[in-house]
Every structure is written in C-alpha cells, then in structure tokens.
Design a protein around this motif. Structure first.
Motif, PDB file in Angstrom:
ATOM      1  N   LEU B 199       1.275  -0.985   0.101  1.00 26.41           N
ATOM      2  CA  LEU B 199       0.262  -0.184   0.071  1.00 26.41           C
ATOM      3  C   LEU B 199       1.433   1.156   0.187  1.00 26.41           C
ATOM      4  CD1 LEU B 199      -2.887  -1.138   2.054  1.00 26.41           C
ATOM      5  CD2 LEU B 199      -3.173  -0.464  -0.396  1.00 26.41           C
ATOM      6  N   PRO B 200       1.855   1.491   0.820  1.00 26.66           N
ATOM      7  CA  PRO B 200       2.684   2.689   0.084  1.00 26.66           C
ATOM      8  C   PRO B 200       3.696   2.763  -0.328  1.00 26.66           C
ATOM      9  CG  PRO B 200       3.063   1.636   2.359  1.00 26.66           C
ATOM     10  CD  PRO B 200       2.293   0.536   1.684  1.00 26.66           C
ATOM     11  N   VAL B 201       4.004   1.292  -1.293  1.00 23.18           N
ATOM     12  CA  VAL B 201       4.578   1.411  -2.452  1.00 23.18           C
ATOM     13  C   VAL B 201       3.256   2.874  -3.281  1.00 23.18           C
ATOM     14  CG1 VAL B 201       5.425   0.562  -4.824  1.00 23.18           C
ATOM     15  CG2 VAL B 201       5.630  -0.213  -2.057  1.00 23.18           C
ATOM     16  N   ILE B 202       2.229   2.312  -3.128  1.00 20.68           N
ATOM     17  CA  ILE B 202       0.942   2.761  -4.111  1.00 20.68           C
ATOM     18  C   ILE B 202       0.494   4.670  -3.853  1.00 20.68           C
ATOM     19  CG2 ILE B 202      -0.924   2.692  -5.242  1.00 20.68           C
ATOM     20  CD1 ILE B 202      -1.071  -0.285  -3.727  1.00 20.68           C
ATOM     21  N   THR B 203       1.110   4.988  -2.458  1.00 20.61           N
ATOM     22  CA  THR B 203       0.570   6.008  -2.375  1.00 20.61           C
ATOM     23  C   THR B 203       1.366   7.067  -2.606  1.00 20.61           C
ATOM     24  OG1 THR B 203      -0.897   4.515  -0.057  1.00 20.61           O
ATOM     25  CG2 THR B 203       0.008   7.397   0.402  1.00 20.61           C
ATOM     26  N   ARG B 204       2.849   6.175  -2.879  1.00 23.33           N
ATOM     27  CA  ARG B 204       3.639   7.201  -2.390  1.00 23.33           C
ATOM     28  C   ARG B 204       4.046   7.331  -4.158  1.00 23.33           C
ATOM     29  NH1 ARG B 204       7.419   4.709   0.137  1.00 23.33           N
ATOM     30  NH2 ARG B 204       8.203   2.940  -2.333  1.00 23.33           N
ATOM     31  N   SER B 205       3.543   6.373  -5.204  1.00 21.72           N
ATOM     32  CA  SER B 205       3.710   6.826  -6.629  1.00 21.72           C
ATOM     33  C   SER B 205       2.436   7.855  -6.639  1.00 21.72           C
ATOM     34  CB  SER B 205       3.353   5.472  -7.638  1.00 21.72           C
ATOM     35  OG  SER B 205       4.778   4.281  -6.897  1.00 21.72           O
ATOM     36  N   CYS B 206       1.428   7.836  -6.428  1.00 21.29           N
ATOM     37  CA  CYS B 206       0.139   8.673  -6.312  1.00 21.29           C
ATOM     38  C   CYS B 206       0.449  10.175  -6.427  1.00 21.29           C
ATOM     39  CB  CYS B 206      -1.149   8.376  -5.346  1.00 21.29           C
ATOM     40  SG  CYS B 206      -1.714   6.636  -6.090  1.00 21.29           S
ATOM     41  N   GLY B 207       1.268  10.757  -5.701  1.00 24.34           N
ATOM     42  CA  GLY B 207       1.979  11.625  -5.216  1.00 24.34           C
ATOM     43  C   GLY B 207       2.772  11.636  -6.564  1.00 24.34           C
ATOM     44  N   GLU B 208       4.199  10.872  -7.000  1.00 26.50           N
ATOM     45  CA  GLU B 208       5.232  11.082  -7.786  1.00 26.50           C
ATOM     46  C   GLU B 208       5.055  11.533  -8.819  1.00 26.50           C
ATOM     47  OE1 GLU B 208       8.391   9.249  -4.590  1.00 26.50           O
ATOM     48  OE2 GLU B 208       8.334   8.064  -6.409  1.00 26.50           O
ATOM     49  N   LEU B 209       3.487  10.698  -9.182  1.00 26.07           N
ATOM     50  CA  LEU B 209       3.721   9.986 -10.789  1.00 26.07           C
ATOM     51  C   LEU B 209       2.875  11.276 -11.850  1.00 26.07           C
ATOM     52  CD1 LEU B 209       2.538   6.427 -11.188  1.00 26.07           C
ATOM     53  CD2 LEU B 209       4.521   7.011 -11.847  1.00 26.07           C
ATOM     54  N   SER B 210       3.775  11.941 -13.187  1.00 26.02           N
ATOM     55  CA  SER B 210       3.141  12.509 -13.822  1.00 26.02           C
ATOM     56  C   SER B 210       1.889  12.195 -14.428  1.00 26.02           C
ATOM     57  CB  SER B 210       4.068  13.312 -14.378  1.00 26.02           C
ATOM     58  OG  SER B 210       4.708  12.869 -15.501  1.00 26.02           O
ATOM     59  N   ALA B 211       1.227  12.752 -15.359  1.00 19.77           N
ATOM     60  CA  ALA B 211      -0.359  11.937 -16.081  1.00 19.77           C
ATOM     61  C   ALA B 211       0.456  11.393 -17.379  1.00 19.77           C
ATOM     62  CB  ALA B 211      -1.118  13.251 -16.699  1.00 19.77           C
ATOM     63  N   GLN B 212       1.201  11.965 -17.526  1.00 20.10           N
ATOM     64  CA  GLN B 212       2.460  11.188 -19.218  1.00 20.10           C
ATOM     65  C   GLN B 212       2.909  10.356 -17.602  1.00 20.10           C
ATOM     66  OE1 GLN B 212       5.075  13.861 -21.216  1.00 20.10           O
ATOM     67  NE2 GLN B 212       5.508  12.156 -21.989  1.00 20.10           N
ATOM     68  N   GLU B 213       3.711   9.974 -17.218  1.00 25.08           N
ATOM     69  CA  GLU B 213       4.430   9.069 -16.806  1.00 25.08           C
ATOM     70  C   GLU B 213       3.264   7.615 -16.342  1.00 25.08           C
ATOM     71  OE1 GLU B 213       8.153  10.850 -14.389  1.00 25.08           O
ATOM     72  OE2 GLU B 213       6.306  10.245 -13.124  1.00 25.08           O
ATOM     73  N   ALA B 214       2.387   8.238 -16.306  1.00 27.68           N
ATOM     74  CA  ALA B 214       1.080   7.410 -15.532  1.00 27.68           C
ATOM     75  C   ALA B 214       0.591   7.171 -16.981  1.00 27.68           C
ATOM     76  CB  ALA B 214      -0.325   8.062 -14.763  1.00 27.68           C
ATOM     77  N   ASP B 215       0.522   7.619 -17.753  1.00 27.59           N
ATOM     78  CA  ASP B 215       0.014   6.927 -19.108  1.00 27.59           C
ATOM     79  C   ASP B 215       1.301   5.661 -19.466  1.00 27.59           C
ATOM     80  OD1 ASP B 215      -2.442   8.064 -18.608  1.00 27.59           O
ATOM     81  OD2 ASP B 215      -2.638  10.198 -19.859  1.00 27.59           O
ATOM     82  N   GLU B 216       2.520   6.137 -19.425  1.00 29.50           N
ATOM     83  CA  GLU B 216       3.373   5.043 -20.145  1.00 29.50           C
ATOM     84  C   GLU B 216       3.691   3.754 -19.282  1.00 29.50           C
ATOM     85  OE1 GLU B 216       7.130   6.812 -20.132  1.00 29.50           O
ATOM     86  OE2 GLU B 216       6.245   9.012 -21.871  1.00 29.50           O
ATOM     87  N   LEU B 217       3.103   4.009 -18.452  1.00 30.52           N
ATOM     88  CA  LEU B 217       2.767   2.972 -17.623  1.00 30.52           C
ATOM     89  C   LEU B 217       2.026   2.348 -17.173  1.00 30.52           C
ATOM     90  CD1 LEU B 217       4.049   3.850 -13.331  1.00 30.52           C
ATOM     91  CD2 LEU B 217       5.143   2.429 -15.029  1.00 30.52           C
ATOM     92  N   ILE B 218       0.221   2.650 -17.856  1.00 29.10           N
ATOM     93  CA  ILE B 218      -0.504   1.951 -18.521  1.00 29.10           C
ATOM     94  C   ILE B 218      -0.287   0.747 -19.341  1.00 29.10           C
ATOM     95  CG2 ILE B 218      -3.165   1.765 -18.845  1.00 29.10           C
ATOM     96  CD1 ILE B 218      -3.090   4.932 -16.473  1.00 29.10           C
TER      97      ILE B 218
END
Lengths: 243, 243
Positions: B199-218
């Motif tokens: 859970l803390p890994v997800i939480t931390r990433s929610c604060g760190e990822l840009s929209a573009q990085e998120a879309d690339e991961l998806i």
C-alpha cells in the motif's frame, strides 16, 4: 454459508471445518492461520501425495514399527482434522498417543482428549512435567510418553519443539506441508503432505512392511532428498501456472 | 504468550494480531486461514517487495490517478492489518473507500467501519444493493461506490468477486500474495506483495507520477509478466532453500 457454485468450494469447506474447531475451543485462532499456510503449500504440491511423500510415509512406518517406544504427539489442528486417522495409526503401529499443545491450557487438553477418545483413540494420561529443553510450558510432556520415546511422530509441529526432540536423541517424524520450515528441515523424516492424506499411507505401510524391508528403508533414508523432491514439485507447479 | 526467544517471533506476532481481530469480530476465522495462506507465499517471496511488485504498485497508482471514479474495496483482513495505510492511499489517490465483506453481517460492517474511521478513513455510507453478477449476498455493493467505479482496488479479494468486477468492464487492481489464485490471474493489475508493504508503494507513487508517466505505465502494463516474475522469485527461494 458458502455457495455451492463457488469454484473453491472444497477448500473453503475445509477452512470452515477448522473454523468450527476454533469455535469449539479445540484449535486456537493461530492454528487456523497455520492451517492456511499449509493450504498454500498444498496448492503448490497439486493437492496430492507425491512419490516422494509416499516414500517418506513408508519410511515413517519403518521407523515406527522398529521402535521400542513409539509415541504420536497430537496437537489441536491434528485432532480436529484427523482424529480417526490418528487412532488407526496408533493401532497399526503400537504407538502411544500423547496430547501436546503449543498454546497449552487444561481446558484445551481436556477438549482434545475427549474428541480423540470419541474417535476411538486411547490417549495417554498423567501429569506433565517440564522435561524438554525449552522455556516455559512448552517444555511440558509426560515422563512415560514423549520423554521416554525413541521415535516420535509430531505432525504439524513447531520448529523449536522439533529441534528439542532431535537434540534429545530421538528419531522425529513430522508431517509438514512447508518444506522450508525449521520443523521440516530439522526432523529425521519429513513427510511433505497433507495430514489426512499422509496418515493412511503410514498406517497401511505399518501393516505391510516386513522387518527386513523396514530396516532397508531406514538404511536408505535421506531426508534432504525428500525435501528437494517436494520443492521440485512446487517449482514445477509455479513453472506451469501461467501459460 | 509467545516467548521472545522464539526464532519466528515476528511472524507469530503478526498471526496474534489477526487472532485479536478475530476475537474483536472484525475478521472471521476463515480470514485467519486466508492470512496464513498469504504468509506461506510471502515466505517464498523472501518477505520483501520484489522489483516486479514495486512496478506493479506504480502501475496501480497510475490507474488510480487516471481514473474518473476510483474506489478501494476493504474487507476485514485489510482493515485489521492496514487501516492507516488505506486512509493514506485514499487521500493520495482521491479514491472512495467502501467496506465489502465476503462473510457479510451488519455487525461486522459496523465494526470494520468504526475501526477504519478511528484510523482517519472516510468510509462510504449507503444502502447496499445486489448489483454484482454473483449469487446471494456476495452481489451486494453500493450504487455510488464499487458499482459506479471505473477502477477498483480490491486487496485480498475472492476470485469470483474479482472476476465479476472484471466482467463489468472495470479495471481491477488486487494485492494478493498467491500468484496462482484466480484473483491474481483475473485482475487487471496484480501486486504480489504483502498488504502493508504494497500500500505505501502505491500511495507514494500517487504523489510522484505525472499524468504522462502514468499513461506510459498503463500502456506498457503486462500482468502476465508480473505474475511470471513473482513465480520466478518463489522458484528461486525453493531452489536455494536446501544447501
């Protein structure tokens, strides 16, 4: 409660059986967790008795029938899951049955003893003494039971207890689905199999083995090989899981 | 109760925490068994967040922050083990939190809701309706919660429920230590890791990822690869266990 159309119906039903034993006071909640750990490793075994486990069961029988004072140590999980199978093995092997609990209370001792007796098991009685090299009440056992035994079958045992029995010079047979556990790695003979599948294998072999065959199994026994075989089966399961 | 000199002290302590939750009525006994299953697979993972699990956690964050209506579905085990972590993730991701139980009673719903609220979690309220394509009470959920969600995080979920949510067209993220489970194999994103580590890994990433990085991961997400990596780690553990 569990819908019959649930694909894991059988497994959930077994879990419910453990839950009943918790509610009746035979099994502590920690025992239900331990059961879950076993389920996970059984899933990796393919929920079947492997050839290695079958050989381990025969070897266990060999040690039991060649023992001078064999004892079966029974805890709450073992009683809840396999009271009848324990009785059959005690009769086939001539082993005494002693109730020995990690979370020990007089109430649980009585409940488990009564449950075993209701399933035709003669349970060793007496006053427990601190005879094992362990701290606190975990040192308790019967002088005429586990303490005097040369061969002890301890299904689902705690690692410390198993190590203490081995350190006392006893031959220790365990049934443990986790081949990585300290118990599995410390025991003389480790049967990596589910309890109700493993016990009948030992019982049957007690009736079938000649003294000579038993001595050969004992001479050829290699526990590390048995553990390796169990782990190889689990690795196979993991290899073929995602296709 | 557990002697501090016991070599598996930490693990037994965690099990005792589950036992407390059973005694308080938040967790059913079957939940304690399920926890045990998780412990077994975590032992094979080496009780650590693998690189694959870390990537899965980041990908989960990507789906959550790009969702229109993210929901976290919380059951008894999740509440007992990680109420604080659920609250932190809800705040970081903007997801709603709905309590959803396999063994559903009003009493458990209330206890779990109260426990979550005591840990700072806003819990979605309302009258559950039978909206999931499942038999009996397992179909229950909130119209404004899981039913309306486009992305659902369901840690420690039952396989049927997971499949039903996927069949409804939702993106389903799960946290499941068993890479062989139907839940693990059915979900869109499977984080094979222990709940309080994941859970803390997800939480931390929610604060760190840009929209573009998120879309690339998806875009790059491959759940089968994640499952294979988890199983490869478990096979490594089994390979190196007996030396």
């Amino acid at each position: 409660m569990i819908p019959a159309d649930h694909p894991r119906y059988a497994s959930l039903l077994a879990r419910e059986k453990m839950a009943d034993a918790v509610r009746s006071g035979m099994v502590v909640i920690e025992g239900a967790s331990a059961h879950g750990r076993g389920e996970a490793f059984d899933c990796l075994l393919g929920e079947r008795t492997t050839p290695g486990a079958a050989r381990a069961g025969k070897t266990a029988a060999a040690f039991l029938i060649r023992a001078a004072r064999p004892v079966i140590s029974v805890n709450g999980n073992t009683a809840a899951l396999a009271a009848g199978e324990i009785g059959a093995l005690a009769r086939a092997s001539g082993a005494l049955v002693e109730v020995n609990l990690f979370h020990r209370t007089d109430e649980r001792l009585e409940k488990i003893t009564r449950h075993l007796e209701e399933h035709g098991v003669s349970v060793l009685q007496g006053t427990a003494e601190r005879l094992l090299p362990l701290s606190h009440d975990r040192a308790l056992c019967l002088r005429g039971g586990i303490y005097a035994a040369d061969v002890v079958l301890v299904p689902l045992e705690d690692g410390d207890r198993c190590a203490a029995l081995v350190a006392m010079g006893k031959t220790v047979i365990t049934i443990d689905l986790n081949p990585l556990s300290r118990t599995a790695r410390t025991a003389t003979v480790t049967i990596v199999d589910e309890l109700t599948r493993a016990l009948p294998v030992i019982t049957r072999s007690c009736g079938e083995l000649s003294a000579q065959e038993a001595d050969e199994l004992i001479r050829d026994h290699d526990n590390t090989r048995l553990l390796r075989e169990a782990m190889a089966t689990m690795k196979e399961t993991l290899t073929h899981a995602v296709d």
